[in-house]
Design an enzyme around this catalytic site. Sequence first.
Site, PDB file in Angstrom:
ATOM      1  N   ASN A 210     -12.727  -0.667  -4.423  1.00  0.00           N
ATOM      2  CA  ASN A 210     -12.564  -0.851  -5.871  1.00  0.00           C
ATOM      3  C   ASN A 210     -13.854  -1.421  -6.460  1.00  0.00           C
ATOM      4  O   ASN A 210     -14.264  -2.521  -6.101  1.00  0.00           O
ATOM      5  CB  ASN A 210     -11.395  -1.816  -6.084  1.00  0.00           C
ATOM      6  CG  ASN A 210     -11.200  -2.182  -7.544  1.00  0.00           C
ATOM      7  OD1 ASN A 210     -11.774  -1.554  -8.433  1.00  0.00           O
ATOM      8  ND2 ASN A 210     -10.393  -3.210  -7.778  1.00  0.00           N
TER       9      ASN A 210
ATOM     10  N   GLU B  42      -2.252 -16.544  -9.697  1.00  0.00           N
ATOM     11  CA  GLU B  42      -1.305 -15.795 -10.517  1.00  0.00           C
ATOM     12  C   GLU B  42       0.123 -16.304 -10.344  1.00  0.00           C
ATOM     13  O   GLU B  42       0.997 -15.987 -11.138  1.00  0.00           O
ATOM     14  CB  GLU B  42      -1.408 -14.294 -10.192  1.00  0.00           C
ATOM     15  CG  GLU B  42      -2.776 -13.743 -10.583  1.00  0.00           C
ATOM     16  CD  GLU B  42      -2.862 -12.228 -10.521  1.00  0.00           C
ATOM     17  OE1 GLU B  42      -1.858 -11.578 -10.179  1.00  0.00           O
ATOM     18  OE2 GLU B  42      -3.938 -11.701 -10.820  1.00  0.00           O
TER      19      GLU B  42
ATOM     20  N   CYS C 132      -6.775  -4.968  -7.468  1.00  0.00           N
ATOM     21  CA  CYS C 132      -6.451  -4.474  -6.132  1.00  0.00           C
ATOM     22  C   CYS C 132      -5.919  -5.604  -5.245  1.00  0.00           C
ATOM     23  O   CYS C 132      -5.301  -5.345  -4.210  1.00  0.00           O
ATOM     24  CB  CYS C 132      -7.674  -3.825  -5.490  1.00  0.00           C
ATOM     25  SG  CYS C 132      -9.091  -4.916  -5.340  1.00  0.00           S
ATOM     26  N   HIS C 133      -6.149  -6.859  -5.682  1.00  0.00           N
ATOM     27  CA  HIS C 133      -5.640  -7.995  -4.886  1.00  0.00           C
ATOM     28  C   HIS C 133      -4.119  -8.070  -4.912  1.00  0.00           C
ATOM     29  O   HIS C 133      -3.523  -8.816  -4.137  1.00  0.00           O
ATOM     30  CB  HIS C 133      -6.248  -9.311  -5.388  1.00  0.00           C
ATOM     31  CG  HIS C 133      -5.977  -9.596  -6.831  1.00  0.00           C
ATOM     32  ND1 HIS C 133      -6.758  -9.092  -7.848  1.00  0.00           N
ATOM     33  CD2 HIS C 133      -4.993 -10.311  -7.439  1.00  0.00           C
ATOM     34  CE1 HIS C 133      -6.280  -9.509  -9.021  1.00  0.00           C
ATOM     35  NE2 HIS C 133      -5.202 -10.236  -8.802  1.00  0.00           N
TER      36      HIS C 133
ATOM     37  N   TYR D  90       0.844  -1.202   0.000  1.00  0.00           N
ATOM     38  CA  TYR D  90       0.000   0.000   0.000  1.00  0.00           C
ATOM     39  C   TYR D  90       0.881   1.254   0.000  1.00  0.00           C
ATOM     40  O   TYR D  90       0.621   2.217  -0.723  1.00  0.00           O
ATOM     41  CB  TYR D  90      -0.913   0.005   1.233  1.00  0.00           C
ATOM     42  CG  TYR D  90      -1.958  -1.102   1.225  1.00  0.00           C
ATOM     43  CD1 TYR D  90      -3.075  -1.012   0.407  1.00  0.00           C
ATOM     44  CD2 TYR D  90      -1.822  -2.225   2.042  1.00  0.00           C
ATOM     45  CE1 TYR D  90      -4.032  -2.018   0.399  1.00  0.00           C
ATOM     46  CE2 TYR D  90      -2.779  -3.235   2.033  1.00  0.00           C
ATOM     47  CZ  TYR D  90      -3.881  -3.130   1.214  1.00  0.00           C
ATOM     48  OH  TYR D  90      -4.816  -4.119   1.205  1.00  0.00           O
TER      49      TYR D  90
END
Lengths: 164, 208
Positions: free
Chosen positions: B168, B203, B176-177, B145
Amino acid sequence: MRTPFEHAVARHGAVVLRVCRAVLGPGADAEDAWSETFMAALRAWPELAEGTNTQAWLVRVAQRKCIDLIRARARRAVPRAELPESPSALGLPGEDEGEVWRLVAALPERQRLAIAYHYLGGLPHAETAEIIGGSGASVRRAAADGVKTLRRRLAAAPEKEEPR
Amino acid sequence: MKDMQDHPLETPPEELFGVDARALERLRARLGEEAAGAGELDVAYRLLDSPLGRLLVASTERGVVRLGYACEGFDGVLQGLADAVGPRVLQSPSRLDEAARQLEEYFEGRRREFELPLDRRLSTGFRGEVQRYLPSIAYGSTISYGRVAATLGRPRAVRAVGTACATNPLPVIVPCHRVLRADGALGGYVGGTEAKRSLLCLERHEGL
């Protein structure tokens, strides 16, 4: 109205279809009236006052769309004195519970319309009388007589399909 | 309206005046398509099944405007859209075919970036700035962040970056993850931390 229109379709879609079928019979005309009702309602939705009785409002829109369809039907075909009592080719085979709607279609017009707008659509009898003529009391009677006849004929119908 | 109460007959038994659920479904689908085709909708939406549960995807004429998780409550999501965009909201699945296809590819590990027109009208102010920055974080990587705040020239706005991620409107599509706490802890997520963990695993090619 600020609520999503989808809620109105989910909540009142079945009532509007019952009204359209009671007025127009079980076939494609009723489905067209349903679609036109909700398309018109969608356009008017953002301007509709909060707190409006949505079901009654939709039934009134449906009533006007049904009249339009009856007029269109009269233009393209010679009207018949009676609707067919035998299973109608208009129905969608295997897709509707046809029997009750064919029996509704066979009722006298006044009973049919009283059932449509008052009994199924929930409009007050006085308002229904303004739409179909006569007095509020006679609307009440016509709906009650029609439903009684229907119940009798449904009970008498051989091999009646189990409604879902 | 007083004599609405004054109903002379019992409530119509629904089983007597049966309306086939399939007939209604077909009519509702047709309505959604026709309304979208005629440009009469403020918002078209569709529900999708995903490995993270049911998702709601919504679009306007401009593009995809909202992705909602079941845990957010779809009724609330739809009301939020009605308030922010307009109340002419209907299910219209075909309007979201392309978004559904790309999401499916993503969840199967076959897509790393979304190529969809987005309607960013729900992303305003500094939150919007953060949300517009997020797609530049590469697939499979993460960032803190604080780093996002510094990159945007607001190094002290760490908490605001967290809020921007939490609000979001387009999770998954706008990633945003991929934003974590500086100590490597997951931080919050609109779809729940379990969903965030799952997306990061996916991912890293660990599958869902």
